[in-house]
Design an enzyme around this catalytic site. Sequence first.
Site, short mmCIF file in Angstrom:
data_model
loop_
_atom_site.label_atom_id
_atom_site.label_comp_id
_atom_site.label_asym_id
_atom_site.label_seq_id
_atom_site.Cartn_x
_atom_site.Cartn_y
_atom_site.Cartn_z
N TYR A 192 0.82 -1.21 0.00
CA TYR A 192 0.00 0.00 0.00
C TYR A 192 0.86 1.26 0.00
O TYR A 192 0.58 2.22 -0.73
CB TYR A 192 -0.94 -0.02 1.20
N LYS B 252 -14.13 -2.04 9.67
CA LYS B 252 -14.39 -2.77 8.42
C LYS B 252 -13.50 -4.00 8.30
O LYS B 252 -13.89 -5.00 7.70
CB LYS B 252 -14.24 -1.85 7.21
N SER C 119 -9.02 -8.61 -0.70
CA SER C 119 -8.97 -8.30 0.73
C SER C 119 -8.37 -9.47 1.50
O SER C 119 -8.90 -10.58 1.49
CB SER C 119 -10.37 -8.00 1.26
#
Length: 340
Positions: free
Chosen positions: A16, A196, A259
Site C-alpha cells: 500500500y 471494516k 482483501s
Amino acid sequence: MNTVNASMTVIGAGSYGTALAITLARNGHSVVLWGHNPAQIQTLQHDRCNQAFLPDVPFPDTLLLEADLARALAASRDVLVVVPSHVFGDVLRQLKPHLRPDARIVWATKGLEAETGRLLQNVAREALGETIPLAVLSGPTFAKELAAGLPTAIALAATDAQFADDLQQGCMHCGKSFRVYSNPDFIGVQLGGAVKNVIAIGAGMSDGIGFGANARTALITRGLAEMSRLGSALGADPSTFMGMAGLGDLVLTCTDNQSRNRRFGIMLGQGKGVQEAQDSIGQVVEGYRNTKEVLALAQRQGVEMPITEQIYQVLYCHKDAREAALSLLGRARKDEKPSV
C-alpha cells in the site's frame, strides 16, 4: 540520494505504501519512499519496481528511494505513514527525532493501537506532541488497482483545515484517477478503517461456510450498524459511515478477494485454523488484531457489537465458525431502526 525538496515522504514500502507513492509520483509530484529494511530499498532502487507486491508497475522517475531515515524526512515537511497498526506508535517514535520543525503527519494505516485499542490519533499525539498537524487517509483502496492507475476515491480528515486543503489541492491532487474527498470527522474516518477489517473477516467466514449472497449482504448491513453505533459513542458523525471511510471501504473489503481479511475469513469458514489461515495469507491480516481491539473499545463504551463478539470467539476462543454464525441467527428478535 542527495537531499531534495520533495512533495511527500512516504514511510513504509509495503504494497500500500508503494502504491500510494507511485500514485503521487505518477502525477508529477516528487516523492521519497523509505522502508525499514535497507536491503529492500536497495532492491527497489535496482529493480525500479516492487517485485514482491506490484511487479508489473514501474516506478515513475520522480519516485526516489531512500534507506536513510534522516535524509528521507529532511526531504519533505509532509510525511505519509503507511505501516501496520501494531507498529504505528513505534514507527512514529522512531521518526520524531528526525522530523523537520515544520513537519506535518498524515497516515493511511487502518486500525487501532495494539492491546490498548486507542485511536491512532491518540497514539500520534502521545508520540509526537500536541502541536504537529495530523491527518488520516481512509477508504476503499486496493494497492494493485491504485498502483495500476485505476480510478480510486478516498476520504481525508485532518486536525488542521489548512493541512487538509494543502493535501487535497497539492500533492494529493492526482488528476482523474485518484479523488480525495475531505471530511471534518477525524474520529469517524479513523474508526471506519478499523471496524471494516473485522466485518470483512465475518463476511469471508459466511462465504467460506457457503451461506450465500443474502447472508453476506445482511452481515455487511448489520456490520455497518455496529460501526455507526461505536462511532456515535466516540463522538463521530454517523453520516461519515455512509461515505468512503465507512460503507465504501466496508463493501470493498467484504466482497472482493483482494482483501486479506476476507480471504482469511473464507479459510476459517472452510474449517482451517487461525494460524494456518494466517500463514496461507503471508501478509499482515489487520482484522485479526483489530477484532480484539474493537471489541475491547466497544465494551468500554458500553456498545453492543454482536458480530464483532462472535468473530472474536472464533479467533481467540476456538469457537467453530458455523456455530458462531448460528449464534447470530439465534439472537432475540429486534427492531432494525432503533439498533442502528
